[in-house]
Scaffold this active site. Structure first.
Site, PDB file in Angstrom:
ATOM      1  N   GLU A 123     137.031 -25.277  17.436  1.00 26.27           N
ATOM      2  CA  GLU A 123     138.110 -24.090  17.654  1.00 26.27           C
ATOM      3  C   GLU A 123     139.444 -24.527  18.344  1.00 26.27           C
ATOM      4  O   GLU A 123     139.957 -23.740  19.122  1.00 26.27           O
ATOM      5  CB  GLU A 123     137.189 -23.271  18.687  1.00 26.27           C
ATOM      6  CG  GLU A 123     135.943 -22.742  18.250  1.00 26.27           C
ATOM      7  CD  GLU A 123     135.976 -21.723  17.091  1.00 26.27           C
ATOM      8  OE1 GLU A 123     137.171 -21.585  16.514  1.00 26.27           O
ATOM      9  OE2 GLU A 123     135.214 -21.262  16.347  1.00 26.27           O
ATOM     10  N   HIS A 146     135.673 -20.561  25.622  1.00 29.18           N
ATOM     11  CA  HIS A 146     134.788 -19.765  24.774  1.00 29.18           C
ATOM     12  C   HIS A 146     133.407 -19.964  25.139  1.00 29.18           C
ATOM     13  O   HIS A 146     132.843 -21.002  25.363  1.00 29.18           O
ATOM     14  CB  HIS A 146     135.347 -20.434  23.486  1.00 29.18           C
ATOM     15  CG  HIS A 146     134.733 -19.615  22.088  1.00 29.18           C
ATOM     16  ND1 HIS A 146     134.319 -18.141  22.018  1.00 29.18           N
ATOM     17  CD2 HIS A 146     133.450 -20.279  21.359  1.00 29.18           C
ATOM     18  CE1 HIS A 146     133.474 -18.265  21.107  1.00 29.18           C
ATOM     19  NE2 HIS A 146     133.028 -19.338  20.684  1.00 29.18           N
ATOM     20  N   HIS A 148     129.247 -17.943  24.334  1.00 32.27           N
ATOM     21  CA  HIS A 148     128.253 -16.947  23.582  1.00 32.27           C
ATOM     22  C   HIS A 148     127.362 -16.048  24.609  1.00 32.27           C
ATOM     23  O   HIS A 148     126.446 -16.500  24.443  1.00 32.27           O
ATOM     24  CB  HIS A 148     127.511 -17.630  22.567  1.00 32.27           C
ATOM     25  CG  HIS A 148     128.267 -18.449  21.713  1.00 32.27           C
ATOM     26  ND1 HIS A 148     127.516 -19.201  20.774  1.00 32.27           N
ATOM     27  CD2 HIS A 148     129.639 -18.492  21.270  1.00 32.27           C
ATOM     28  CE1 HIS A 148     128.422 -19.815  19.979  1.00 32.27           C
ATOM     29  NE2 HIS A 148     129.908 -19.262  20.204  1.00 32.27           N
ATOM     30  N   GLU A 176     133.613  -3.254  40.427  1.00 29.46           N
ATOM     31  CA  GLU A 176     134.752  -4.328  40.784  1.00 29.46           C
ATOM     32  C   GLU A 176     135.173  -4.629  39.331  1.00 29.46           C
ATOM     33  O   GLU A 176     136.480  -5.375  39.489  1.00 29.46           O
ATOM     34  CB  GLU A 176     134.118  -5.317  41.424  1.00 29.46           C
ATOM     35  CG  GLU A 176     134.060  -4.976  42.837  1.00 29.46           C
ATOM     36  CD  GLU A 176     134.095  -6.008  43.860  1.00 29.46           C
ATOM     37  OE1 GLU A 176     133.785  -7.138  43.702  1.00 29.46           O
ATOM     38  OE2 GLU A 176     134.142  -5.542  45.017  1.00 29.46           O
ATOM     39  N   HIS A 217     129.996 -12.686  17.806  1.00 28.61           N
ATOM     40  CA  HIS A 217     130.196 -14.102  18.062  1.00 28.61           C
ATOM     41  C   HIS A 217     130.266 -14.539  19.514  1.00 28.61           C
ATOM     42  O   HIS A 217     129.347 -15.424  20.044  1.00 28.61           O
ATOM     43  CB  HIS A 217     131.511 -14.839  17.105  1.00 28.61           C
ATOM     44  CG  HIS A 217     131.202 -16.157  17.388  1.00 28.61           C
ATOM     45  ND1 HIS A 217     132.177 -16.954  16.486  1.00 28.61           N
ATOM     46  CD2 HIS A 217     131.465 -17.115  18.306  1.00 28.61           C
ATOM     47  CE1 HIS A 217     132.097 -18.243  16.702  1.00 28.61           C
ATOM     48  NE2 HIS A 217     131.750 -18.212  18.007  1.00 28.61           N
TER      49      HIS A 217
END
Ligand code: 2HA
Ligand code: ZN
Length: 278
Positions: A123, A146, A148, A176, A217
Site C-alpha cells: 500500500e 492502515h 482492519h 467524545e 476492507h
C-alpha cells in the site's frame, strides 16, 4: 559513535504500535501497514545516511499516475510487504525498513531493515499520496496508518456507506467522538487495494479527513504523532463496537445533535455541521 538503531524512539514506537494493533485483533496475518515520516537529523544519529543498502523501484505503480517527487529526500520508517504485525516487535530489522524517497520520486533508497530482501508495504502508493495530501493541509503530519479493525469492518456490511450517515452514527455512539474527529470520516467504496487508483482516491479524501474508511476492507488514519493517529482509529473502532453491540436492539436513548453541538462549543472547535441534523 552512532547510537543503537534498535533503541531509536521511532523504531520503538513502530514496535509498540504494531504490537498493540495486533493484540487488539485489528491486523491479522499481513493486514495493516504504517508509514512514519522521520526527522533526517534524528535518523542521522543512528544511521550513516550516505550508505544506501539497496535501491528499490516503486513497484506495481505506473510512473505517470504516481508522482512521489514532492517527497524526494524524505525519510520514512515503513512496515514491510507481506510482513506480520505480530512479528514486528521481536524482529524489527526484518519486518520494518527505513527508506528515503530517491531522485525525482522514482525509487526508494533503503537505509536500514527489510533484512532478507523485503520491501515496503504493497500500500506504499496510498501511503505516500496520503502523506503528500496531509502535509499540504497540516505541515506537521507524520504518520499514515492502515488497519482492519473488526467492528469498523463489520459496520461496513450493515450500515449505509454514505459519509454523512456513517460519520453521524459514529458520533452518536460515544460522547467524545465528535471532539476526536470533528471533521468526520471519509468513506470510499470497495476498491482494488494496492493500486495507484485507490491511493489517489484516499489522498483526495485526506484533503478533508484524517480518517478514511475503505469499505469492507479497513481504515486509514493520519496524524502528527503515532498516538494521535492510533487514537483516531481506536475511537472509530470503539464507536463501531458500540454500534455493533446495539444496532439489532431497540434504541431507547441517544446522544442528540444539539448535545453534540454543545460539546463542540465547549471545546471551542469546529465540526462538519452539515453532518449534523440541526
Ligand atoms: O498490507 O492490509 O491492504 C496488507 C494490507 C493491504
Ligand atoms: Zn488492508
Amino acid at each position: 559513535m552512532m547510537k543503537n538503531i534498535f533503541e531509536a524512539p521511532f523504531v520503538r514506537e513502530m514496535c509498540e504500535t504494531t504490537a498493540n494493533m495486533y493484540r487488539l485483533g485489528w491486523d491479522e496475518r499481513n493486514g495493516g501497514n504504517i508509514s512514519y515520516l522521520l526527522d533526517e537529523k534524528e535518523v542521522g544519529e543512528y544511521l550513516d545516511l550516505t550508505k544506501v543498502l539497496r535501491t528499490i523501484p516503486l513497484m506495481g505503480v505506473n510512473e505517470e499516475d504516481f508522482d512521489a517527487s514532492p517527497l524526494e529526500g524524505k525519510i520514512f520508517i515503513v512496515t514491510g510487504t507481506g510482513k506480520y504485525f505480530k512479528n514486528v516487535e521481536k524482529d524489527p530489522e526484518t519486518n520494518l525498513g527505513i527508506v528515503r524517497i530517491g531522485k525525482g520520486g522514482k525509487n526508494i533508497e533503503l537505509l536500514w531493515g527489510y533484512k532478507g530482501g523485503g520491501r515496503p508495504t504493497s500500500e506504499f502508493p496510498a501511503h505516500m499520496m496520503s502523506h503528500i495530501a496531509r502535509l499540504k493541509v497540516d505541515p506537521e503530519n507524520r504518520v499514515v496508518m492502515h488497519s482492519h479493525p473488526t467492528n469498523t469492518l463489520a459496520m461496513n456490511f450493515v450500515h449505509d456507506l454514505d459519509e454523512k450517515k456513517f460519520t453521524h452514527t459514529l458520533w452518536e455512539m460515544c460522547t467524545e467522538c465528535i471532539v476526536v474527529f470533528p471533521e468526520g470520516v471519509g468513506v470510499l467504496p470497495w476498491m482494488l487495494c494496492g493500486t495507484s487508483e485507490i491511493g489517489v482516491a484516499t489522498a483526495k479524501k485526506m484533503e478533508q479527513f484524517r480518517l478514511v474508511v475503505w469499505a469492507m476492507h479497513g481504515i486509514y488514519g493520519a496524524g502528527k504523532t503515532m498516538d494521535e493517529t492510533f487514537g483516531l482509529i481506536e475511537t472509530v473502532e470503539k464507536a463501531a463496537q458500540i454500534y455493533m453491540l446495539t444496532a439489532h436492539l431497540p434504541r431507547k436513548n441517544t446522544i442528540k445533535d444539539a448535545d453534540m453541538l454543545k460539546l463542540i462549543e465547549l471545546f471551542g472547535i469546529s465540526c462538519r455541521k452539515d453532518f449534523l441534523d440541526l
